[in-house]
Design a protein around this motif. Structure first.
Motif, short mmCIF file in Angstrom:
data_model
loop_
_atom_site.label_atom_id
_atom_site.label_comp_id
_atom_site.label_asym_id
_atom_site.label_seq_id
_atom_site.Cartn_x
_atom_site.Cartn_y
_atom_site.Cartn_z
N GLY A 92 0.82 -1.21 0.00
CA GLY A 92 0.00 0.00 0.00
C GLY A 92 0.84 1.24 0.00
N GLU A 93 0.27 2.34 -0.50
CA GLU A 93 0.97 3.60 -0.57
C GLU A 93 0.65 4.52 0.60
N GLN A 94 -0.37 4.16 1.40
CA GLN A 94 -0.79 5.04 2.47
C GLN A 94 0.24 5.07 3.59
N THR A 95 0.21 6.12 4.41
CA THR A 95 1.07 6.18 5.58
C THR A 95 0.43 5.38 6.70
N VAL A 96 1.17 4.49 7.28
CA VAL A 96 0.65 3.64 8.34
C VAL A 96 0.84 4.34 9.68
N SER A 97 -0.22 4.43 10.45
CA SER A 97 -0.13 5.07 11.76
C SER A 97 0.69 4.19 12.70
N ALA A 98 1.55 4.83 13.47
CA ALA A 98 2.40 4.09 14.39
C ALA A 98 1.63 3.69 15.64
N GLN A 99 2.02 2.54 16.19
CA GLN A 99 1.55 2.14 17.51
C GLN A 99 2.73 2.32 18.45
N VAL A 100 2.76 3.44 19.14
CA VAL A 100 3.97 3.83 19.85
C VAL A 100 4.03 3.27 21.26
N GLY A 101 2.87 3.04 21.87
CA GLY A 101 2.80 2.80 23.30
C GLY A 101 3.69 1.69 23.83
N GLU A 102 3.82 0.57 23.10
CA GLU A 102 4.53 -0.58 23.62
C GLU A 102 6.04 -0.46 23.52
N LEU A 103 6.53 0.48 22.73
CA LEU A 103 7.97 0.58 22.54
C LEU A 103 8.64 1.51 23.55
N GLY A 104 8.03 2.65 23.77
CA GLY A 104 8.63 3.62 24.68
C GLY A 104 9.82 4.31 24.05
N PRO A 105 10.32 5.39 24.66
CA PRO A 105 11.45 6.13 24.10
C PRO A 105 12.76 5.38 24.30
N ARG A 106 13.72 5.68 23.45
CA ARG A 106 15.06 5.12 23.62
C ARG A 106 15.83 5.90 24.69
N MET A 107 16.67 5.20 25.42
CA MET A 107 17.71 5.88 26.17
C MET A 107 18.79 6.27 25.16
N GLN A 108 19.33 7.49 25.28
CA GLN A 108 20.32 7.96 24.34
C GLN A 108 21.56 8.44 25.08
N TYR A 109 22.72 8.03 24.57
CA TYR A 109 23.99 8.38 25.20
C TYR A 109 24.91 9.00 24.16
N TYR A 110 25.48 10.15 24.50
CA TYR A 110 26.34 10.88 23.57
C TYR A 110 27.71 11.14 24.21
N ASP A 111 28.77 10.82 23.48
CA ASP A 111 30.13 11.17 23.87
C ASP A 111 30.45 10.73 25.30
N LYS A 112 30.18 9.45 25.60
CA LYS A 112 30.46 8.92 26.93
C LYS A 112 31.39 7.71 26.82
N VAL A 113 32.05 7.39 27.93
CA VAL A 113 32.95 6.25 28.00
C VAL A 113 32.35 5.20 28.92
N PHE A 114 32.32 3.95 28.45
CA PHE A 114 31.74 2.86 29.24
C PHE A 114 32.78 1.75 29.39
N TRP A 115 32.83 1.16 30.60
CA TRP A 115 33.70 0.03 30.87
C TRP A 115 32.85 -1.23 30.90
N ALA A 116 33.50 -2.40 30.74
CA ALA A 116 32.77 -3.66 30.66
C ALA A 116 31.89 -3.91 31.87
N ASN A 117 32.34 -3.48 33.05
CA ASN A 117 31.57 -3.71 34.27
C ASN A 117 30.68 -2.52 34.63
N ASP A 118 30.54 -1.58 33.69
CA ASP A 118 29.78 -0.36 33.99
C ASP A 118 28.86 0.03 32.84
N MET A 119 28.28 -0.99 32.17
CA MET A 119 27.36 -0.71 31.07
C MET A 119 25.99 -0.31 31.62
#
Length: 261
Positions: A19-46
């Motif tokens: 179909g060519e129509q725009t499909v409405s999103a079902q957003v509720g079950e996904l939730g927002p992403r956590m976002q991380y910018y310019d940070k340093v992570f260690w193996a035991n500190d994810m």
């Protein structure tokens, strides 16, 4: 790489565009992403603890100072953009992985070289050349950057069927959602709007697992492992039949990229 409108149209037809129509999103079950910018992570500190992580990391550095660096307890729809990994240990998306996991990478470098996490598996989708790459960089994406499949039942009786619904975090470009299953014992019948699919399972002497996959035109994709004949908790641990390894994801093979040979 930018795709012309004509090429996109031909590609959509070749994949049975719904179909060519725009499909409405079902957003509720996904939730927002956590976002991380310019940070340093260690193996035991994810970040993320024991939760399922769909976080987006951009310009971050991961220090692999142990035998294995797990980016999450369970990573699905996670994104790494222009990130760096330092260290020589093994790097894995999830401590408890699933064959249905799909995670995205772009510009990932390890110890100075281009790198793909779990390169020989299905969980890494390389974003180079996909419209999704630009979408993920927007403060407020216009089109879907996440997909999730939800089945109406825990398992399908042999010869029976169930409905699988797709949930996205924004509308799909062109209203297109494709469906795929590599197991010949399973038939998929998408709905008119493409956002759900009937899954018909063939009768078989033994219980089996089938991987149902869905994908949008911009390169977003996801998968769901469906049990036929027996609840997942009772299924033996066996290799899935007929699952094709797709190193760069479905659209990584359809869209020609500069490094492809």
């Amino acid at each position: 790489m930018r795709l012309s409108f004509t090429y996109m149209a031909v590609l959509a037809i070749s994949l049975t565009c719904l179909g060519e129509q725009t499909v409405s999103a079902q957003v509720g079950e996904l939730g927002p992403r956590m976002q991380y910018y310019d940070k340093v992570f260690w193996a035991n500190d994810m970040p993320g603890g024991d939760s399922v992580s769909n976080a987006l990391f951009r310009d971050c550095c991961f220090i692999c100072d142990s035998d294995t660096l797990f980016l999450a307890s369970h990573a699905d729809q996670m994104v790494l953009i222009d990130c760096t990994i330092l260290g020589n240990g093994e790097v894995k998306w999830s401590r408890y992985p699933s064959v249905s996991d799909r995670n995205y990478i772009s510009g990932l470098v390890r110890n100075g070289y281009d790198y793909v996490i779990e390169q020989n598996g299905t969980s890494s989708v390389e974003l180079e050349g996909l419209p999704l790459a630009d979408e993920l960089l927007k403060p407020e994406p216009q089109y879907a950057t996440q997909l999730k499949l939800v089945a109406s039942v825990d398992y399908i009786e042999p010869g029976g069927n169930c409905q699988v619904d797709a949930v996205s975090d924004a509308p799909l470009p062109g209203g297109f959602l494709g469906w795929r299953c590599d197991d010949s014992r399973v038939k998929l019948v998408p709905s008119a709007d493409g956002m759900s699919c009937k899954v018909y399972a063939e009768e078989h002497a033994s219980p089996y697992m089938a991987l149902v996959q869905s994908f949008g035109l911009n390169g977003v994709e996801c998968a769901l492992n469906i049990s036929v004949g027996q609840p997942v908790s009772d299924m033996p641990s066996v290799e899935l039949p007929g699952v094709t390894v797709m190193k760069k994801g479905l659209f990584g093979r359809l869209f020609k990229r500069k490094n492809d040979k």
